[in-house]
Scaffold this motif. Structure first.
Motif, PDB file in Angstrom:
ATOM      1  N   SER A 178       5.843 -16.669  10.632  1.00  0.00           N
ATOM      2  CA  SER A 178       5.858 -15.318  10.081  1.00  0.00           C
ATOM      3  C   SER A 178       4.906 -15.233   8.899  1.00  0.00           C
ATOM      4  O   SER A 178       4.394 -16.246   8.408  1.00  0.00           O
ATOM      5  CB  SER A 178       7.276 -14.941   9.654  1.00  0.00           C
ATOM      6  OG  SER A 178       7.717 -15.796   8.601  1.00  0.00           O
ATOM      7  N   LEU A 179       4.668 -14.021   8.418  1.00  0.00           N
ATOM      8  CA  LEU A 179       3.747 -13.786   7.310  1.00  0.00           C
ATOM      9  C   LEU A 179       4.550 -13.517   6.050  1.00  0.00           C
ATOM     10  O   LEU A 179       5.362 -12.583   6.007  1.00  0.00           O
ATOM     11  CB  LEU A 179       2.843 -12.589   7.627  1.00  0.00           C
ATOM     12  CG  LEU A 179       2.077 -12.657   8.959  1.00  0.00           C
ATOM     13  CD1 LEU A 179       1.308 -11.352   9.202  1.00  0.00           C
ATOM     14  CD2 LEU A 179       1.142 -13.854   8.991  1.00  0.00           C
ATOM     15  N   ALA A 180       4.350 -14.333   5.009  1.00  0.00           N
ATOM     16  CA  ALA A 180       5.080 -14.148   3.763  1.00  0.00           C
ATOM     17  C   ALA A 180       4.766 -12.777   3.172  1.00  0.00           C
ATOM     18  O   ALA A 180       3.610 -12.363   3.122  1.00  0.00           O
ATOM     19  CB  ALA A 180       4.711 -15.249   2.776  1.00  0.00           C
ATOM     20  N   ALA A 181       5.803 -12.070   2.736  1.00  0.00           N
ATOM     21  CA  ALA A 181       5.652 -10.706   2.233  1.00  0.00           C
ATOM     22  C   ALA A 181       5.940 -10.664   0.742  1.00  0.00           C
ATOM     23  O   ALA A 181       6.996 -11.120   0.296  1.00  0.00           O
ATOM     24  CB  ALA A 181       6.594  -9.760   2.973  1.00  0.00           C
ATOM     25  N   ASP A 182       5.019 -10.088  -0.018  1.00  0.00           N
ATOM     26  CA  ASP A 182       5.163  -9.952  -1.466  1.00  0.00           C
ATOM     27  C   ASP A 182       4.878  -8.521  -1.905  1.00  0.00           C
ATOM     28  O   ASP A 182       4.210  -8.289  -2.915  1.00  0.00           O
ATOM     29  CB  ASP A 182       4.214 -10.913  -2.197  1.00  0.00           C
ATOM     30  CG  ASP A 182       4.590 -12.373  -1.997  1.00  0.00           C
ATOM     31  OD1 ASP A 182       5.777 -12.640  -1.751  1.00  0.00           O
ATOM     32  OD2 ASP A 182       3.696 -13.226  -2.076  1.00  0.00           O
ATOM     33  N   ALA A 183       5.344  -7.549  -1.136  1.00  0.00           N
ATOM     34  CA  ALA A 183       5.159  -6.145  -1.485  1.00  0.00           C
ATOM     35  C   ALA A 183       6.284  -5.336  -0.857  1.00  0.00           C
ATOM     36  O   ALA A 183       6.908  -5.766   0.117  1.00  0.00           O
ATOM     37  CB  ALA A 183       3.804  -5.638  -1.014  1.00  0.00           C
ATOM     38  N   PRO A 192       2.162  -7.521   5.487  1.00  0.00           N
ATOM     39  CA  PRO A 192       1.023  -8.451   5.390  1.00  0.00           C
ATOM     40  C   PRO A 192      -0.045  -8.260   6.454  1.00  0.00           C
ATOM     41  O   PRO A 192      -1.218  -8.563   6.204  1.00  0.00           O
ATOM     42  CB  PRO A 192       1.700  -9.825   5.519  1.00  0.00           C
ATOM     43  CG  PRO A 192       3.076  -9.612   4.996  1.00  0.00           C
ATOM     44  CD  PRO A 192       3.453  -8.222   5.417  1.00  0.00           C
ATOM     45  N   SER A 193       0.316  -7.750   7.639  1.00  0.00           N
ATOM     46  CA  SER A 193      -0.689  -7.601   8.698  1.00  0.00           C
ATOM     47  C   SER A 193      -1.485  -6.314   8.583  1.00  0.00           C
ATOM     48  O   SER A 193      -2.450  -6.120   9.336  1.00  0.00           O
ATOM     49  CB  SER A 193       0.004  -7.635  10.068  1.00  0.00           C
ATOM     50  OG  SER A 193       0.772  -6.455  10.275  1.00  0.00           O
ATOM     51  N   GLN A 194      -1.130  -5.430   7.663  1.00  0.00           N
ATOM     52  CA  GLN A 194      -1.796  -4.134   7.582  1.00  0.00           C
ATOM     53  C   GLN A 194      -3.058  -4.193   6.729  1.00  0.00           C
ATOM     54  O   GLN A 194      -3.116  -4.935   5.736  1.00  0.00           O
ATOM     55  CB  GLN A 194      -0.837  -3.081   7.010  1.00  0.00           C
ATOM     56  CG  GLN A 194       0.309  -2.727   7.931  1.00  0.00           C
ATOM     57  CD  GLN A 194       1.177  -1.637   7.349  1.00  0.00           C
ATOM     58  OE1 GLN A 194       2.083  -1.897   6.566  1.00  0.00           O
ATOM     59  NE2 GLN A 194       0.903  -0.391   7.732  1.00  0.00           N
ATOM     60  N   TYR A 220      -3.459  -4.704   2.606  1.00  0.00           N
ATOM     61  CA  TYR A 220      -2.299  -5.378   2.013  1.00  0.00           C
ATOM     62  C   TYR A 220      -2.741  -6.367   0.940  1.00  0.00           C
ATOM     63  O   TYR A 220      -3.725  -7.092   1.090  1.00  0.00           O
ATOM     64  CB  TYR A 220      -1.502  -6.135   3.073  1.00  0.00           C
ATOM     65  CG  TYR A 220      -0.477  -7.083   2.469  1.00  0.00           C
ATOM     66  CD1 TYR A 220       0.752  -6.624   2.041  1.00  0.00           C
ATOM     67  CD2 TYR A 220      -0.787  -8.444   2.291  1.00  0.00           C
ATOM     68  CE1 TYR A 220       1.686  -7.478   1.467  1.00  0.00           C
ATOM     69  CE2 TYR A 220       0.141  -9.306   1.712  1.00  0.00           C
ATOM     70  CZ  TYR A 220       1.367  -8.814   1.302  1.00  0.00           C
ATOM     71  OH  TYR A 220       2.278  -9.662   0.727  1.00  0.00           O
ATOM     72  N   ALA A 221      -1.988  -6.392  -0.146  1.00  0.00           N
ATOM     73  CA  ALA A 221      -2.131  -7.403  -1.185  1.00  0.00           C
ATOM     74  C   ALA A 221      -0.793  -7.521  -1.890  1.00  0.00           C
ATOM     75  O   ALA A 221       0.002  -6.569  -1.905  1.00  0.00           O
ATOM     76  CB  ALA A 221      -3.226  -7.024  -2.181  1.00  0.00           C
ATOM     77  N   SER A 222      -0.525  -8.675  -2.432  1.00  0.00           N
ATOM     78  CA  SER A 222       0.704  -8.846  -3.196  1.00  0.00           C
ATOM     79  C   SER A 222       0.722  -7.862  -4.362  1.00  0.00           C
ATOM     80  O   SER A 222      -0.263  -7.698  -5.077  1.00  0.00           O
ATOM     81  CB  SER A 222       0.809 -10.276  -3.724  1.00  0.00           C
ATOM     82  OG  SER A 222       1.908 -10.388  -4.623  1.00  0.00           O
ATOM     83  N   THR A 223       1.860  -7.204  -4.535  1.00  0.00           N
ATOM     84  CA  THR A 223       2.021  -6.288  -5.673  1.00  0.00           C
ATOM     85  C   THR A 223       2.894  -6.902  -6.765  1.00  0.00           C
ATOM     86  O   THR A 223       3.233  -6.221  -7.732  1.00  0.00           O
ATOM     87  CB  THR A 223       2.665  -4.970  -5.207  1.00  0.00           C
ATOM     88  OG1 THR A 223       3.970  -5.248  -4.658  1.00  0.00           O
ATOM     89  CG2 THR A 223       1.811  -4.285  -4.150  1.00  0.00           C
TER      90      THR A 223
END
Length: 605
Positions: free
Chosen positions: A326-331, A336-338, A341-344
């Motif tokens: 999976s893709l780690a999500a930080d927002a 993450p796949s869009q 996307y960048a960590s907020t």
């Protein structure tokens, strides 16, 4: 007259001679022997599980199967193209445009031929039904746009619709996707969830659902013979459940043509020995898995406690154990796949496992820790948290177990409950039952006591969280209460792939009472932060400032009603024959790999 009389006489003599003849009258030619009909053309798609139901507007029913059925069976005014841009679907509406600004009004002219497989027209009543449900039902996805609608008017015998908004709404193209058959559902009690638990009662697309067999793990789609546009090439499309150990043999035997398993190393290993090698592509799911923390009461009502709990967790260890690809999500907004996307997360975001910082936050909120046992207490009693995961969502249950084990190792007593997804995401109190070992427990089985992790020695500050190799054991049960128990932590999916501002307002807003909806439904985790309302309202207005979405993200990191975890990813697996017959790919994020399946053909055998 004389000629006619002679002719009649000759004819009578011929008939009489034939009657007197000894020659038998030849029998009539034999009826043609019916030839057996050819087998229907069919393609089989392998899936991991069936999901809890098939209403695409419910958080509880999100799954690859639900996405597939919505894409192929339900009508949508607009559909996403390959880059996610919403395009008018002329099979449903011949036009859709803003026709007034005071008040903001969008007018739809519906295709006169568009109809449900029951012969009822796709009409204004379907718009009204979806609007009414989305503004008033709990546990729905992306409701913010529908909450801005003040009126839906029918024209032209229901084949034209005017939708009036309280203020300009630039993302209106995302509304009225996946329409549902109002003529079937509107007067049936409980039909919003119940009628779509084991099927879709009518089709407005190229395929229709003909059978759902949960015991066998199958959903059968057939060509919708009443579809008014280009018919499907295939007669049937079968979605069939395959376990991780069953998929490779099924592909080798030709029992499945394409498959959409969860991406994980064990699947890749199992597929590695196939010859010829299948095609593998990654397809991120249109959800982000989050850990919701109840903010409207209970032990986690204080934001310091929510942040402290997050610092007791090792998100990467949870992701690696449950969904390693999976893709780690930080927002809180984009997945993450869009694109874009960048960590907020700000520098002080509680994203890393930090027991020492967690202890400081918890102590500042009035929690204390017994130096002998290492267990946490508050208000003179031990801290006890209830963690909920939907029983039908197996990956969510795995996440909840991993969270429970880490918190227990950190000195917090936890109890794991597994209610239905509809209950968990739609009700403040849920039945105090544990997750079933099977996604389809026997209806006659007696519920076990909730799973409570046993007390263990406290974790040494700075040490990695322990992950027991055996599941938590049942040591005690929650007290039986007529209304059930309130969940402090819940694992839930957040839908992505639509308009960013609308998704933020839908997921983190708390609608105010209105004349149409005097008692708005409670958000799944109970989060309501009135100070956010002006910014969220701006995000669904005609001219939001570029910095507003970022400001909302910063408030959410400070309040932490949810802890983002990861975006799940499917593998798109196709044999050479399946690839040639379908050209399958990941597809748009919102509609997935089955996009365009009406043009697929049967693989060569």
């Amino acid at each position: 007259m004389r000629v006619s009389g002679c002719a009649a006489l000759v004819l009578a003599l011929v008939v009489a001679l034939a009657a007197c003849s000894n020659e038998p009258v030849p029998p009539p030619p034999p009826a043609p022997i019916p030839t057996p009909q050819s087998e229907p053309t069919r393609l089989v798609v392998g899936v991991d599980d069936m999901g809890a139901g098939f209403n695409p507007h419910l958080i509880a029913h999100q799954s690859p199967v639900t996405t597939a059925l919505a894409t192929l069976v339900l009508p949508s005014v607009f559909r996403p193209d390959a880059d996610g841009t919403m395009r008018l679907d002329p099979t449903i509406a011949t036009s859709a445009e803003v026709t007034a600004t005071e008040p903001f009004t969008v007018s739809y002219e519906l295709n006169l031929e568009a109809s449900w497989s029951t012969n009822a027209p796709i009409a204004a009543e379907d718009f009204v039904y979806l609007w009414e449900q989305m503004r008033s039902q709990p546990g729905v996805t992306d409701a913010a746009g529908y909450q801005l609608i003040t009126q839906v008017r029918s024209r032209a015998g229901g084949k034209a619709v005017d939708v009036v908004f309280s203020h300009p709404y630039p993302a209106w193209q995302h509304l009225f996707s996946d329409l549902l058959p109002a003529h079937i559902l509107k007067d049936a009690p409980g039909s919003w969830t119940g009628a779509l638990t084991d099927g879709v009662p009518a089709s407005g697309g190229p395929f229709r659902v003909t059978a759902v067999d949960r015991a066998r793990g199958e959903v059968m789609l057939a060509r919708n013979d009443l579809y008014w546009d280009t018919p499907t090439v295939l007669d049937q499309l079968l979605l069939r459940r395959f376990g991780p150990q069953e998929l490779a043999p099924a592909l080798a035997a030709g029992d499945v043509d394409v498959a959409l398993p969860e991406a994980e190393p064990t699947i890749r290993t199992a597929l590695g020995g196939l010859q010829p090698a299948p095609e593998l592509q990654l397809a991120p799911k249109p959800i982000v898995t989050q850990l919701g923390m109840r903010a409207d009461g209970g032990p986690l009502a204080d934001a310091r406690v929510r942040r402290g709990i997050a610092m007791l967790l090792d998100r990467e260890a949870i992701r690696t154990a449950v969904a390693p690809e999976s893709l780690a999500a930080d927002a809180f907004g984009l997945a993450p796949s869009q694109p874009g996307y960048a960590s907020t997360a700000p520098p002080d975001a509680p994203l890393r496992h930090d027991p020492a910082a967690a202890a400081q936050l918890l102590a500042s909120a009035g929690w204390s820790r017994d130096l002998t046992t290492g267990r946490w207490a508050v208000a003179g009693g031990p801290v006890s948290l209830v963690i909920g995961a939907a029983n039908e969502r197996l990956e969510d249950v795995d996440v909840a177990r991993a969270v429970a084990e880490q918190l227990d190792a950190a000195g917090i007593e936890v109890t794991l409950v597994g209610p239905s997804a509809v209950d968990l995401f739609g009700q403040a109190a849920v039945p105090a039952v544990p997750p079933s070992p099977s996604p389809t427990p026997s209806p006659t089985a007696q519920p076990e006591a909730p799973v409570t992790t046993p007390a263990q020695p406290a974790q040494t500050p700075g040490a990695p969280p322990t992950t027991p190799t055996t599941p938590a054991t049942t040591t005690s049960a929650l007290p039986a209460t007529p209304g059930g128990v309130e969940v402090d932590l819940m694992v839930l999916p957040r839908t992505v792939g639509g308009d960013l501002g609308s998704e933020l307002a839908s997921d983190y807003g708390c609608p105010a009472p209105t004349a149409l909806v005097p008692e708005p439904p409670r958000p799944p985790a109970g989060f309501c932060f009135p100070a956010l309302r002006p910014a969220l309202d701006e995000l669904v207005s005609a001219s939001p400032r570029p910095e507003t979405a970022g400001a909302v993200e910063q408030v959410l990191w400070a309040q932490l009603p949810f802890l983002p975890l990861f975006q799940p990813v499917n593998l798109v697996v196709s044999t050479p024959a399946g690839e040639a017959a379908t050209g399958i790919g990941p597809g748009p994020l919102a509609s997935g790999p089955v996009t365009g399946a009406q043009r697929w053909r049967a693989p060569a055998r």
